[in-house]
Design a protein around this motif. Structure first.
Motif, PDB file in Angstrom:
ATOM      1  N   MET A   1       0.835  -1.192   0.000  1.00 51.12           N
ATOM      2  CA  MET A   1       0.000   0.000   0.000  1.00 51.12           C
ATOM      3  C   MET A   1       0.870   1.241   0.000  1.00 51.12           C
ATOM      4  SD  MET A   1      -3.011  -1.597   0.804  1.00 51.12           S
ATOM      5  CE  MET A   1      -3.078  -0.810  -0.653  1.00 51.12           C
ATOM      6  N   GLY A  28      -2.113   8.162  -4.182  1.00 56.68           N
ATOM      7  CA  GLY A  28      -2.102   7.237  -3.051  1.00 56.68           C
ATOM      8  C   GLY A  28      -1.890   5.788  -3.418  1.00 56.68           C
ATOM      9  N   CYS A  29      -2.509   4.911  -2.632  1.00 52.18           N
ATOM     10  CA  CYS A  29      -2.163   3.490  -2.688  1.00 52.18           C
ATOM     11  C   CYS A  29      -3.039   2.719  -3.672  1.00 52.18           C
ATOM     12  CB  CYS A  29      -2.291   2.896  -1.294  1.00 52.18           C
ATOM     13  SG  CYS A  29      -3.982   2.962  -0.665  1.00 52.18           S
ATOM     14  N   ASN A  32      -6.777   3.003  -3.607  1.00 54.91           N
ATOM     15  CA  ASN A  32      -7.339   4.125  -4.356  1.00 54.91           C
ATOM     16  C   ASN A  32      -7.415   3.813  -5.851  1.00 54.91           C
ATOM     17  OD1 ASN A  32      -8.022   5.847  -2.310  1.00 54.91           O
ATOM     18  ND2 ASN A  32      -6.627   7.486  -2.922  1.00 54.91           N
ATOM     19  N   CYS A  65      -5.100  11.174  -1.369  1.00 45.72           N
ATOM     20  CA  CYS A  65      -4.363  10.452  -0.329  1.00 45.72           C
ATOM     21  C   CYS A  65      -3.941  11.420   0.775  1.00 45.72           C
ATOM     22  CB  CYS A  65      -3.133   9.802  -0.943  1.00 45.72           C
ATOM     23  SG  CYS A  65      -2.061   8.997   0.256  1.00 45.72           S
ATOM     24  N   HIS A  66      -4.050  10.962   2.012  1.00 44.84           N
ATOM     25  CA  HIS A  66      -3.786  11.815   3.164  1.00 44.84           C
ATOM     26  C   HIS A  66      -2.603  11.305   3.989  1.00 44.84           C
ATOM     27  CE1 HIS A  66      -5.317  14.049   6.883  1.00 44.84           C
ATOM     28  NE2 HIS A  66      -5.388  14.939   5.933  1.00 44.84           N
ATOM     29  N   CYS A 103      -9.148   9.825   0.660  1.00 49.13           N
ATOM     30  CA  CYS A 103      -8.802  10.001   2.072  1.00 49.13           C
ATOM     31  C   CYS A 103      -8.715  11.452   2.511  1.00 49.13           C
ATOM     32  CB  CYS A 103      -7.532   9.232   2.394  1.00 49.13           C
ATOM     33  SG  CYS A 103      -7.790   7.438   2.287  1.00 49.13           S
ATOM     34  N   VAL A 188      -2.757   7.804   9.580  1.00 46.32           N
ATOM     35  CA  VAL A 188      -4.109   8.360   9.461  1.00 46.32           C
ATOM     36  C   VAL A 188      -5.142   7.336   8.977  1.00 46.32           C
ATOM     37  CG1 VAL A 188      -3.418  10.754   8.986  1.00 46.32           C
ATOM     38  CG2 VAL A 188      -3.667   9.148   7.078  1.00 46.32           C
ATOM     39  N   VAL A 189      -4.668   6.197   8.486  1.00 44.71           N
ATOM     40  CA  VAL A 189      -5.604   5.274   7.828  1.00 44.71           C
ATOM     41  C   VAL A 189      -6.805   4.855   8.703  1.00 44.71           C
ATOM     42  CG1 VAL A 189      -5.819   2.974   6.775  1.00 44.71           C
ATOM     43  CG2 VAL A 189      -3.958   4.486   6.089  1.00 44.71           C
ATOM     44  N   THR A 192      -9.138   7.718   8.226  1.00 44.31           N
ATOM     45  CA  THR A 192      -9.686   8.010   6.897  1.00 44.31           C
ATOM     46  C   THR A 192     -10.473   6.839   6.325  1.00 44.31           C
ATOM     47  OG1 THR A 192      -7.699   7.285   5.727  1.00 44.31           O
ATOM     48  CG2 THR A 192      -7.816   9.610   6.313  1.00 44.31           C
ATOM     49  N   ARG A 193     -10.093   5.634   6.712  1.00 40.09           N
ATOM     50  CA  ARG A 193     -10.754   4.464   6.123  1.00 40.09           C
ATOM     51  C   ARG A 193     -11.669   3.744   7.094  1.00 40.09           C
ATOM     52  NH1 ARG A 193     -10.230   3.187   0.426  1.00 40.09           N
ATOM     53  NH2 ARG A 193      -8.707   4.727  -0.214  1.00 40.09           N
ATOM     54  N   GLN A 224      -5.936  -2.694   3.528  1.00 40.07           N
ATOM     55  CA  GLN A 224      -4.946  -1.986   4.337  1.00 40.07           C
ATOM     56  C   GLN A 224      -4.246  -2.978   5.256  1.00 40.07           C
ATOM     57  OE1 GLN A 224      -7.774  -0.044   3.825  1.00 40.07           O
ATOM     58  NE2 GLN A 224      -6.703   1.633   2.829  1.00 40.07           N
TER      59      GLN A 224
HETATM   60 FE1  F3S Z   1      -4.227   4.808   0.696  1.00 40.35          FE
HETATM   61 FE2  F3S Z   1      -3.382   7.240   1.107  1.00 40.35          FE
HETATM   62 FE3  F3S Z   1      -5.762   6.584   1.906  1.00 40.35          FE
HETATM   63  S1  F3S Z   1      -2.192   5.435   1.276  1.00 40.35           S
HETATM   64  S2  F3S Z   1      -5.635   4.426   2.355  1.00 40.35           S
HETATM   65  S3  F3S Z   1      -5.032   6.636  -0.193  1.00 40.35           S
HETATM   66  S4  F3S Z   1      -4.366   7.880   2.983  1.00 40.35           S
END
Ligand code: F3S
Ligand code: SAH
Ligand code: SF4
Length: 462
Positions: A1, A28-29, A32, A65-66, A103, A188-189, A192-193, A224
């Motif tokens: 991720m 992001g990952c 996303n 992505c955060h 996120c 933060v996951v 945010t998730r 995750q």
């Molecule tokens: Fe992935 Fe970034 Fe959200 S790594 S889970 S998109 S904060």
């Protein structure tokens, strides 16, 4: 991720009557990347065709992505450019909607509307099945924020017929688990998730079948904490990721399985057995450790020691000696001393990762790490990151070089840059360039590796 991919989501959706177009940009990952595909599918069902040129788009959607400060900042600079574009369009009498998903949307919600008045829709990762509805409201002039943790299951509301409807994709992601209950103090996951949720076996198996019907032969299970997946087997017993892999490997047409990202605390015996017994499960494991210092691991709330991590890798290598390890690292977590950092370098020496991602600690609002004293100065972080990356890169090159002369199967994924070239994927996730000859994308071919470059291998067919 981990890879911060920024790319457009590219898909050939079955467009309907009117010609509205959507441009989706993904940050992001891999979660996303998967979500962008699903949003694209939901929008395709709603009459939006995908486009790869922002200029054509009636709707620009940023899937954000955060995870680190830089990632979040990127979104605001992109929004600045979009705002100008929208205003210029308005002068020409053309409409353009701007949406923010993912996120940053979840973490900042209303704040985004305040900071960027030109944004019409803010939608979180758990509610994107409601995107078509949100867009209808936005078109009527409303500004919509939907970042609830929906009570309904979004996967039940996403269009199924579109899934995997992209014939050129040989390899696909399939989200099996979302969210996280681990609460590492830097991350933060969990915010945010949301909490850890597993999708049901039936949903996963149905989606895998649809992917295979559309020509996919390699599936990467995503989460995750993908190895925290659990569900009920057909006989009602409790299943874990290992059982799920055994089950999916039996589906006709699935040639390769992978999974990411896993947590060291959730590697159980059944998952080890899957690595031992399933030829379809590729010998590659992304198992982040973050630090090699027990003191820092404890402060990070990782809930294991360096020794336990190394012992785990020892067990995995015992059942699958050719497994390639991949990892994530954070340097400069609050309180990290030179000695702690040295312990990370020592661990890296012992594991010798085939691939790794490393980051400077980034203070994230709302996480316990942000409250800690002893934040490490930026220049120290920069210097440690450079040393760590030099070592990781050396190991990565050594791993690639060790492949030269070896024979292996590669799964052909896409055309290469030059005529007749095809690019395939090795079992160890490397890109391999080969002259295709009579082989086609989607075929598995036997090759011998002839050379190793920094980002790919060259091979000849056998
Ligand atoms: Fe992935 Fe970034 Fe959200 S790594 S889970 S998109 S904060
Ligand atoms: N669930 C995965 C990681 C998801 S985030 C796991 O537990 O391993 C991906 C990676 O980003 C993490 O492994 C970590 O290395 C990095 N990361 C997360 N938060 C960060 C932060 N605040 N600063 C720097 N890197 C961070
Ligand atoms: Fe973040 Fe830790 Fe959860 Fe991974 S396990 S998503 S690093 S809180």
């Amino acid at each position: 991720m981990t890879q911060e991919t920024t790319g457009t989501t590219d898909m050939t959706a079955s467009a309907t009557g009117n010609q509205r177009k959507v441009f989706i940009k993904t940050y992001g990952c891999q979660m996303n990347v998967y979500d962008s595909e699903r949003m694209g599918e939901a929008l395709a069902s709603d009459g939006y065709q995908p486009t790869e040129t922002m200029d054509d788009a009636d709707l620009v959607l940023l899937n954000t992505c955060h995870i680190r400060e830089k990632a979040a900042e990127k979104v605001y600079s992109a929004l600045g450019r979009l705002r100008d574009m929208k205003r210029e369009r308005a002068r020409e009498g053309r409409e353009m909607l701007i949406g923010v998903a993912g996120c940053v949307a979840q973490a900042e919600g209303e704040e985004i509307l305040r900071r960027v008045p030109d944004v019409s829709v803010v939608i979180g990762p758990q509610t994107y099945h409601r995107l078509p509805e949100a867009l209808r409201r936005a078109k009527a002039g409303e500004r919509v924020v939907d970042t609830d943790y929906a009570v309904e299951d979004k996967f039940d509301y996403l269009p199924k017929k579109e899934r995997g409807n992209r014939p050129k994709n040989v390899s696909a992601f399939l989200t099996v688990q979302e969210g996280c209950d681990k609460f590492c103090t830097f991350c933060v996951v969990p915010y945010t998730r949301g909490a850890e949720v597993s999708r049901s076996l039936n949903q996963i198996v149905d989606e895998a079948h649809r992917l295979v019907e559309n020509g996919v032969s390699e599936i990467t299970l995503l989460g995750q904490n993908v190895n925290a997946w659990h569900g009920n087997g057909p006989d009602g017993t409790e299943w874990g990721l290992g059982d799920l892999l055994f089950h999916l490997a039996a589906i006709d047409g699935i040639k390769r399985l992978r999974y990411t990202t896993s947590h060291p605390r959730d590697m159980d015996d059944r998952l080890m057995a899957a690595h031992r017994d399933l030829p379809a499960l590729m010998p590659y494991l992304h198992l982040p450790v973050q630090s090699g210092s027990d003191r820092i691991l404890k402060a990070m709330n990782r809930k294991h020691t360096a020794e336990e991590y190394l012992a785990l890798i020892g067990r995995i290598r015992a059942v699958r000696p050719d497994i390639a390890m991949s990892g994530d690292f954070i340097v400069g977590f609050p309180g990290e001393t030179e000695e702690d950092f040295q312990a990370t370098l020592d661990l890296v020496e012992k594991v010798r990762y085939a691939q790794a991602f490393s980051f400077k600690y980034s203070t994230r609002p709302g996480t316990p790490g942000a409250e800690l004293e002893d934040q490490v100065p930026e220049d120290v972080k920069t210097e440690r990151l450079a040393r760590l990356q030099a070592l990781l890169t050396r190991h990565q090159r050594e791993f690639a070089a060790s492949c030269v002369g070896r024979e292996m199967d590669i799964l052909l994924e896409k055309p290469g840059r030059e005529d007749g070239q095809l690019i395939g994927r090795s079992p160890w996730l490397q890109s391999v360039v080969v002259l295709g000859g009579d082989a086609a994308i989607g075929d598995m071919v036997r090759v011998r590796i002839t050379a190793a470059g920094p980002n790919s291998l060259a091979a000849e067919r056998l």
